[in-house]
Design a protein around this motif. Structure first.
Motif, short mmCIF file in Angstrom:
data_model
loop_
_atom_site.label_atom_id
_atom_site.label_comp_id
_atom_site.label_asym_id
_atom_site.label_seq_id
_atom_site.Cartn_x
_atom_site.Cartn_y
_atom_site.Cartn_z
N LYS A 190 0.94 50.37 -37.12
CA LYS A 190 1.96 49.92 -36.07
C LYS A 190 3.01 49.26 -36.34
O LYS A 190 2.87 48.27 -37.52
CB LYS A 190 1.27 49.28 -34.86
N TYR A 191 4.31 48.84 -35.68
CA TYR A 191 5.20 48.21 -35.92
C TYR A 191 5.45 47.34 -34.74
O TYR A 191 5.63 47.99 -33.86
CB TYR A 191 6.57 48.71 -36.63
N ALA A 192 5.66 46.06 -34.71
CA ALA A 192 5.79 45.34 -33.49
C ALA A 192 7.46 45.16 -33.39
O ALA A 192 7.99 44.50 -34.07
CB ALA A 192 5.26 43.93 -33.50
N PHE A 193 7.91 45.04 -32.08
CA PHE A 193 9.15 44.97 -31.57
C PHE A 193 9.13 43.68 -30.64
O PHE A 193 8.21 43.79 -29.70
CB PHE A 193 9.89 46.25 -30.97
N TYR A 194 10.05 42.68 -30.70
CA TYR A 194 10.22 41.83 -29.81
C TYR A 194 11.47 41.61 -28.99
O TYR A 194 11.60 40.45 -28.68
CB TYR A 194 10.12 40.41 -30.71
N GLU A 195 12.18 42.61 -28.87
CA GLU A 195 13.64 42.52 -28.12
C GLU A 195 13.53 42.41 -26.50
O GLU A 195 14.29 41.99 -25.81
CB GLU A 195 14.34 43.72 -28.43
N ARG A 196 12.13 42.75 -26.17
CA ARG A 196 11.74 42.14 -24.85
C ARG A 196 11.14 40.96 -24.72
O ARG A 196 10.53 40.59 -25.54
CB ARG A 196 11.07 43.44 -24.06
N GLN A 197 11.00 40.36 -23.26
CA GLN A 197 9.94 39.28 -23.17
C GLN A 197 8.54 39.49 -23.36
O GLN A 197 7.89 38.75 -24.10
CB GLN A 197 10.07 38.95 -21.64
#
Length: 154
Positions: free
Chosen positions: A77-84
């Motif tokens: 998996k890869y984590a994204f942080y563009e949202r809260q």
């Protein structure tokens, strides 16, 4: 933060992540390249591809994307942080999104091929927010909103 061959893997990783967080993609890229030389893996390939796209080296990014697609396992998996609320997507979906960006950047007239790659990513994970946003942006470029004619004064 200079690149030193004698730096430990941890030191290089700290430099790479720090430079990326500081918005210095070219300098971060050097550090990630060093890490990849030492221990190639799909996660580092993703970071390299992403940074190369940011710095305009799209053809080089494709090499990392191809490596990542070939070596990423279904459970990665890869984590994204563009949202809260951060979220994770399968790494393969993340690579397909990057591939779509390179397709568009290399040939902006081929929006359909880029959207098709994003659709592949969304088929893997329909909740991949960043891919959805990219698709919307590409579709709006393909079908720009009609501009209203200015009213004529009589």
């Amino acid at each position: 933060m200079k690149k030193k061959a004698t730096d430990s893997d941890m030191a290089v990783q700290v430099k790479a992540i720090s430079l990326k967080a500081l918005g210095q993609p070219k300098r971060a890229l050097e550090q990630f390249e060093e890490l990849f030389k030492r221990t190639p893996n799909p996660y580092l390939a993703y970071e390299l591809a992403d940074l190369k796209i940011q710095t305009g080296a799209n053809s080089e990014a494709v090499t990392n994307i191809d490596y990542g697609m070939a070596n990423a396992k279904d459970d990665m998996k890869y984590a994204f942080y563009e949202r809260q609320q951060p979220y994770e997507v399968p790494l393969k979906a993340a690579f397909l999104h990057l591939k779509a960006l390179t397709i568009y950047d290399n040939n902006s007239g081929d929006i359909d091929a880029a959207i098709a790659k994003i659709d592949e990513a969304l088929a893997i994970d329909p909740n991949f927010n960043l891919a959805s946003l990219s698709k919307q942006a590409l579709e709006s470029r393909k079908n720009p909103p009609a501009v209203a004619e200015p009213e004529k004064k009589q």
